[in-house]
Design a protein around this motif. Structure first.
Motif, PDB file in Angstrom:
ATOM      1  N   CYS A   6       0.841  -1.183   0.000  1.00 53.88           N
ATOM      2  CA  CYS A   6       0.000   0.000   0.000  1.00 53.88           C
ATOM      3  C   CYS A   6       0.884   1.242   0.000  1.00 53.88           C
ATOM      4  CB  CYS A   6      -0.905  -0.010   1.233  1.00 53.88           C
ATOM      5  SG  CYS A   6      -1.796   1.519   1.476  1.00 53.88           S
ATOM      6  N   PRO A   7       0.881   2.046  -1.061  1.00 54.90           N
ATOM      7  CA  PRO A   7       1.729   3.231  -1.113  1.00 54.90           C
ATOM      8  C   PRO A   7       1.353   4.272  -0.065  1.00 54.90           C
ATOM      9  CG  PRO A   7       0.924   2.619  -3.298  1.00 54.90           C
ATOM     10  CD  PRO A   7       0.127   1.848  -2.297  1.00 54.90           C
ATOM     11  N   VAL A   8       0.165   4.103   0.532  1.00 59.70           N
ATOM     12  CA  VAL A   8      -0.259   5.020   1.576  1.00 59.70           C
ATOM     13  C   VAL A   8       0.614   4.864   2.821  1.00 59.70           C
ATOM     14  CG1 VAL A   8      -2.174   5.540   3.149  1.00 59.70           C
ATOM     15  CG2 VAL A   8      -2.627   5.050   0.746  1.00 59.70           C
ATOM     16  N   CYS A   9       1.221   3.691   2.909  1.00 57.30           N
ATOM     17  CA  CYS A   9       1.952   3.365   4.123  1.00 57.30           C
ATOM     18  C   CYS A   9       3.161   4.259   4.345  1.00 57.30           C
ATOM     19  CB  CYS A   9       2.419   1.922   4.077  1.00 57.30           C
ATOM     20  SG  CYS A   9       1.055   0.800   3.876  1.00 57.30           S
ATOM     21  N   HIS A  10       3.478   4.406   5.611  1.00 56.42           N
ATOM     22  CA  HIS A  10       4.679   5.127   6.011  1.00 56.42           C
ATOM     23  C   HIS A  10       5.857   4.161   5.963  1.00 56.42           C
ATOM     24  CE1 HIS A  10       2.034   8.344   7.160  1.00 56.42           C
ATOM     25  NE2 HIS A  10       1.314   7.471   7.814  1.00 56.42           N
ATOM     26  N   PRO A  11       7.087   4.589   6.234  1.00 54.60           N
ATOM     27  CA  PRO A  11       8.228   3.676   6.208  1.00 54.60           C
ATOM     28  C   PRO A  11       8.026   2.482   7.131  1.00 54.60           C
ATOM     29  CG  PRO A  11       8.973   5.929   6.310  1.00 54.60           C
ATOM     30  CD  PRO A  11       7.491   5.966   6.516  1.00 54.60           C
ATOM     31  N   ARG A  12       8.790   1.442   6.871  1.00 57.97           N
ATOM     32  CA  ARG A  12       8.639   0.188   7.606  1.00 57.97           C
ATOM     33  C   ARG A  12       8.778   0.394   9.115  1.00 57.97           C
ATOM     34  NH1 ARG A  12      13.407  -3.485   5.581  1.00 57.97           N
ATOM     35  NH2 ARG A  12      11.606  -4.241   4.470  1.00 57.97           N
ATOM     36  N   ASN A  13       8.216  -0.523   9.840  1.00 53.82           N
ATOM     37  CA  ASN A  13       8.205  -0.489  11.293  1.00 53.82           C
ATOM     38  C   ASN A  13       9.624  -0.399  11.860  1.00 53.82           C
ATOM     39  OD1 ASN A  13       7.659  -0.949  13.995  1.00 53.82           O
ATOM     40  ND2 ASN A  13       7.604  -3.175  13.716  1.00 53.82           N
ATOM     41  N   THR A  14       9.941   0.713  12.458  1.00 54.28           N
ATOM     42  CA  THR A  14      11.308   0.931  12.941  1.00 54.28           C
ATOM     43  C   THR A  14      11.652   0.043  14.122  1.00 54.28           C
ATOM     44  OG1 THR A  14      10.495   2.743  14.321  1.00 54.28           O
ATOM     45  CG2 THR A  14      11.348   3.308  12.144  1.00 54.28           C
ATOM     46  N   ALA A  15      10.643  -0.471  14.815  1.00 56.76           N
ATOM     47  CA  ALA A  15      10.910  -1.329  15.976  1.00 56.76           C
ATOM     48  C   ALA A  15      11.428  -2.698  15.551  1.00 56.76           C
ATOM     49  CB  ALA A  15       9.644  -1.490  16.820  1.00 56.76           C
ATOM     50  N   ALA A  16      11.257  -3.016  14.259  1.00 56.71           N
ATOM     51  CA  ALA A  16      11.672  -4.337  13.803  1.00 56.71           C
ATOM     52  C   ALA A  16      13.167  -4.551  13.978  1.00 56.71           C
ATOM     53  CB  ALA A  16      11.294  -4.515  12.332  1.00 56.71           C
ATOM     54  N   GLY A  17      13.949  -3.500  13.746  1.00 53.65           N
ATOM     55  CA  GLY A  17      15.378  -3.570  14.019  1.00 53.65           C
ATOM     56  C   GLY A  17      16.143  -4.554  13.157  1.00 53.65           C
ATOM     57  N   GLY A  18      15.653  -4.872  11.971  1.00 60.71           N
ATOM     58  CA  GLY A  18      16.358  -5.801  11.104  1.00 60.71           C
ATOM     59  C   GLY A  18      16.079  -7.236  11.497  1.00 60.71           C
ATOM     60  N   ILE A  19      15.019  -7.801  10.961  1.00 60.02           N
ATOM     61  CA  ILE A  19      14.600  -9.149  11.324  1.00 60.02           C
ATOM     62  C   ILE A  19      15.262 -10.171  10.406  1.00 60.02           C
ATOM     63  CG2 ILE A  19      12.624 -10.709  11.448  1.00 60.02           C
ATOM     64  CD1 ILE A  19      12.729  -8.613  13.663  1.00 60.02           C
ATOM     65  N   SER A  20      15.865 -11.189  10.981  1.00 55.37           N
ATOM     66  CA  SER A  20      16.458 -12.262  10.188  1.00 55.37           C
ATOM     67  C   SER A  20      16.713 -13.469  11.084  1.00 55.37           C
ATOM     68  CB  SER A  20      17.770 -11.818   9.539  1.00 55.37           C
ATOM     69  OG  SER A  20      18.742 -11.546  10.532  1.00 55.37           O
ATOM     70  N   ILE A  21      16.943 -14.610  10.454  1.00 55.31           N
ATOM     71  CA  ILE A  21      17.292 -15.837  11.173  1.00 55.31           C
ATOM     72  C   ILE A  21      18.811 -15.954  11.171  1.00 55.31           C
ATOM     73  CG2 ILE A  21      17.135 -18.356  11.113  1.00 55.31           C
ATOM     74  CD1 ILE A  21      14.295 -17.990   9.986  1.00 55.31           C
ATOM     75  N   SER A  22      19.368 -16.347  12.278  1.00 52.22           N
ATOM     76  CA  SER A  22      20.820 -16.302  12.459  1.00 52.22           C
ATOM     77  C   SER A  22      21.574 -17.163  11.458  1.00 52.22           C
ATOM     78  CB  SER A  22      21.187 -16.733  13.877  1.00 52.22           C
ATOM     79  OG  SER A  22      21.042 -18.129  14.026  1.00 52.22           O
ATOM     80  N   ALA A  23      22.792 -16.717  11.157  1.00 52.30           N
ATOM     81  CA  ALA A  23      23.663 -17.460  10.243  1.00 52.30           C
ATOM     82  C   ALA A  23      24.003 -18.831  10.809  1.00 52.30           C
ATOM     83  CB  ALA A  23      24.939 -16.662   9.985  1.00 52.30           C
ATOM     84  N   GLU A  24      24.105 -18.932  12.136  1.00 53.04           N
ATOM     85  CA  GLU A  24      24.431 -20.205  12.775  1.00 53.04           C
ATOM     86  C   GLU A  24      23.331 -21.243  12.523  1.00 53.04           C
ATOM     87  OE1 GLU A  24      26.749 -17.030  14.430  1.00 53.04           O
ATOM     88  OE2 GLU A  24      24.574 -17.260  14.278  1.00 53.04           O
ATOM     89  N   ILE A  25      22.077 -20.813  12.662  1.00 47.90           N
ATOM     90  CA  ILE A  25      20.968 -21.739  12.416  1.00 47.90           C
ATOM     91  C   ILE A  25      20.944 -22.149  10.960  1.00 47.90           C
ATOM     92  CG2 ILE A  25      18.450 -21.898  12.276  1.00 47.90           C
ATOM     93  CD1 ILE A  25      18.290 -20.325  14.860  1.00 47.90           C
ATOM     94  N   MET A  26      21.144 -21.179  10.057  1.00 47.85           N
ATOM     95  CA  MET A  26      21.102 -21.500   8.638  1.00 47.85           C
ATOM     96  C   MET A  26      22.246 -22.425   8.234  1.00 47.85           C
ATOM     97  SD  MET A  26      18.331 -20.446   7.593  1.00 47.85           S
ATOM     98  CE  MET A  26      18.725 -21.358   6.100  1.00 47.85           C
ATOM     99  N   ALA A  27      23.407 -22.240   8.830  1.00 47.87           N
ATOM    100  CA  ALA A  27      24.538 -23.116   8.518  1.00 47.87           C
ATOM    101  C   ALA A  27      24.207 -24.557   8.890  1.00 47.87           C
ATOM    102  CB  ALA A  27      25.790 -22.644   9.256  1.00 47.87           C
TER     103      ALA A  27
END
Length: 274
Positions: free
Chosen positions: A11-32
């Motif tokens: 939705c282009p109406v939206c404001h920038p992404r949720n700043t509280a997310a803080g960069g969500i990802s699954i750890s490299a250790e788990i993926m390895a």
């Protein structure tokens, strides 16, 4: 990949992404570990689900649900409903994990059908990991937070409907405007909480949409003043999370377009976990 097309329709109406997310990802250790387990065939990717990847995924979506509901205690009215959302997060996370591990396993063999050396396999799946664990996961997390907040709001709307029976689609302050949503907030569309309109159109029916509803006792919009549109909610967002407790619906590609046997794998896996 299909998710890029889906998540690109925000939705282009939206404001920038949720700043509280803080960069969500699954750890490299788990993926390895996941890559090594898939390469060494320590589990059947079609019939089973990687437990560590599942738990990491579920933790992220439960975190999103908690953030959307803010602080909540066991004696709060919505506590049981939040538990229902967490239960549905288990199903979504299991389907997501099954889809991801199978997409990764599809890169095991070279064009001649021979098993690739592990370094080559590891290299070839990095783009898949990047999509699942960074780009898509961030969008899913942001949207899950918004949808959880909307679900909490909906429960409050239902509780207070005897005092303020109507909901108003609120306008945006964004520079970029979504024309479909503009139809609704530009006329201050106001309808009863139980109006069937909300089953087909509502804030949150697009990825990362941050439009909202406001409860009011103002008079509803006349039937002949309601805009008519054929626009449908995005796949995965065609439900009201405030009613069924699902942050993402079963039309999401992880579920609707799952690999053969995914449903049975998810059912068996969750039965064991529970």
């Amino acid at each position: 990949m299909v998710m890029n097309d889906l998540y690109g329709k925000k939705c282009p109406v939206c404001h920038p992404r949720n700043t509280a997310a803080g960069g969500i990802s699954i750890s490299a250790e788990i993926m390895a570990k996941v890559l090594r387990d898939i390469f060494e065939k320590k589990f059947n990717v079609r019939e089973d689900i990687d437990g560590e990847l599942y738990e990491a995924t579920l933790e992220i979506f439960n975190r999103a649900a908690d953030e959307g509901f803010t602080s909540i205690e066991p004696d709060d009215p919505e506590f049981d409903f939040l538990e229902q959302i967490r239960g549905n997060n288990e199903v979504f996370s299991a389907f997501r994990t099954h889809r991801m591990q199978n997409d990764i396993a599809a890169q095991l063999l070279d064009t001649d059908g021979r098993l690739k050396p592990f370094p080559k396999f590891q290299e070839d799946v990095q783009s898949i990991i990047g999509e699942y664990n960074t780009n898509w996961l961030q969008t899913e997390y942001d949207t899950a937070v918004l949808r959880a907040h909307q679900a909490a709001d909906w429960k409050k709307f239902e509780r207070d409907s005897d005092i303020m029976p109507n909901l108003r689609w609120m306008p945006t302050t964004s520079v970029e405007v979504d024309e479909i949503h503009r139809q609704f907030w530009s006329i201050r569309l106001t309808l009863p909480v139980n109006d069937s309109f909300w089953k087909y159109h509502r804030p949150g029916d697009r990825w990362n949409c941050k439009c909202s509803l406001e409860q009011t006792d103002d008079k509803p919009t006349p039937a002949d003043g309601i805009p008519v549109t054929d626009e449908k909610p995005a796949p995965g967002l065609d439900n009201n999370p405030g009613e069924d407790g699902k942050l993402f619906s079963d039309s999401h590609p992880y579920i609707a377009d799952a690999y053969q046997g995914a449903g049975k794998a998810v059912e068996t896996f969750l039965k064991k976990r529970r």
